[in-house]
Design a protein around this motif. Structure first.
Motif, PDB file in Angstrom:
ATOM      1  N   ASP A  26      30.231 -11.577  23.998  1.00 31.80           N
ATOM      2  CA  ASP A  26      31.632 -11.158  24.134  1.00 31.80           C
ATOM      3  C   ASP A  26      32.287 -11.059  22.761  1.00 31.80           C
ATOM      4  N   HIS A  27      33.340 -10.289  22.698  1.00 36.83           N
ATOM      5  CA  HIS A  27      34.113 -10.148  21.456  1.00 36.83           C
ATOM      6  C   HIS A  27      35.481 -10.801  21.655  1.00 36.83           C
ATOM      7  N   ALA A  28      35.745 -11.857  20.899  1.00 41.22           N
ATOM      8  CA  ALA A  28      37.041 -12.533  20.961  1.00 41.22           C
ATOM      9  C   ALA A  28      38.021 -11.820  20.032  1.00 41.22           C
ATOM     10  N   ALA A  29      39.213 -11.549  20.539  1.00 40.27           N
ATOM     11  CA  ALA A  29      40.237 -10.847  19.763  1.00 40.27           C
ATOM     12  C   ALA A  29      41.481 -11.727  19.656  1.00 40.27           C
ATOM     13  N   PRO A  30      41.670 -12.415  18.532  1.00 37.57           N
ATOM     14  CA  PRO A  30      42.856 -13.257  18.382  1.00 37.57           C
ATOM     15  C   PRO A  30      44.134 -12.430  18.309  1.00 37.57           C
ATOM     16  N   TYR A  31      45.251 -13.065  18.638  1.00 39.26           N
ATOM     17  CA  TYR A  31      46.535 -12.364  18.665  1.00 39.26           C
ATOM     18  C   TYR A  31      47.675 -13.202  18.104  1.00 39.26           C
ATOM     19  N   THR A 146      53.404  -4.936  20.023  1.00 41.18           N
ATOM     20  CA  THR A 146      52.160  -4.668  20.740  1.00 41.18           C
ATOM     21  C   THR A 146      51.366  -3.710  19.876  1.00 41.18           C
ATOM     22  N   SER A 147      50.041  -3.721  20.012  1.00 39.10           N
ATOM     23  CA  SER A 147      49.226  -2.862  19.148  1.00 39.10           C
ATOM     24  C   SER A 147      48.105  -2.132  19.885  1.00 39.10           C
ATOM     25  N   VAL A 148      47.849  -2.484  21.143  1.00 39.26           N
ATOM     26  CA  VAL A 148      46.785  -1.835  21.925  1.00 39.26           C
ATOM     27  C   VAL A 148      47.376  -1.344  23.234  1.00 39.26           C
ATOM     28  N   ASP A 176      45.290  -8.978  16.743  1.00 42.38           N
ATOM     29  CA  ASP A 176      45.396  -8.995  15.286  1.00 42.38           C
ATOM     30  C   ASP A 176      44.565  -7.885  14.642  1.00 42.38           C
ATOM     31  N   GLN A 177      43.356  -7.652  15.113  1.00 40.67           N
ATOM     32  CA  GLN A 177      42.521  -6.549  14.630  1.00 40.67           C
ATOM     33  C   GLN A 177      42.367  -5.531  15.770  1.00 40.67           C
TER      34      GLN A 177
END
Length: 190
Positions: A26-31, A146-148, A176-177
């Motif tokens: 899985d890919h963790a995406a921090p925020y 928001t970014s996505v 964040d990314q």
């Protein structure tokens, strides 16, 4: 009470440097990027308040003890909220699924077949954490941004922090990314 228990669990996970719900592949995406400074600022103010009230209320032992308990609880609540956000990142599953979260307050799992499109879209809405429009658009705002943007093939049901439900077909949230998260989701969907 459930939120309090999850908060204590998040503090323990934060100390142990363990995430919640992220499996191998899985890919963790921090925020937490946009809110970290504000959270630490709030924590600093709460600690200063605790010290000042301790000095001011010393002549009244009962009031002093009550305020001390409340101030320590406030410090722990702020830490638990931030720890929940750090230890519960968004997750792009190896199967193409997407899990959108905000600490222990919000958790939405979207199956890969329901994701029609995903793209980077930076917006700066004003208002609260969760904003829901009648047209089926859900914004999960972190640090006033928001970014996505995720568009779905059909609406999904989500649960708000106090238990009310809603149905959304378009979901916007912050990562964040954001570019990396979108790339991972598109690759998994392909």
């Amino acid at each position: 009470m459930l939120h309090e228990v999850r908060g204590v669990g998040s503090l323990a996970r934060w100390v142990a440097r363990r995430t919640h719900g992220v499996r191998d592949g899985d890919h963790a995406a921090p925020y937490t990027g946009p809110q970290t400074a504000m959270m630490y600022g709030l924590l600093f103010v709460a600690v200063v308040e605790t010290v000042v009230l301790t000095v001011l209320l010393t002549p009244w032992p009962l009031v002093h003890r009550i305020m001390l308990v409340l101030d320590v609880y406030t410090v722990l609540a702020v830490l638990a909220l931030h720890a929940g956000c750090v230890t519960r990142p968004h997750v792009a599953g190896a199967d193409g699924s997407l899990r959108i979260r905000y600490g222990a307050l919000f958790d939405l799992l979207i199956a890969p077949e329901r994701i029609a499109s995903v793209r980077v879209e930076r917006r700066y809405p004003s208002g609260g954490l969760i904003q829901f429009a009648d047209g089926g658009e859900l914004d999960l705002v972190v640090g006033s941004q928001t970014s996505v943007r995720v568009e779905l093939t059909e609406p999904v049901t989500f649960v708000r922090p106090l238990g009310r439900t809603g149905r959304a077909r378009v979901i916007r949230f912050h990562a964040d990314q954001a570019e990396e998260l979108v790339r991972v989701l598109r690759a998994a969907g392909a």
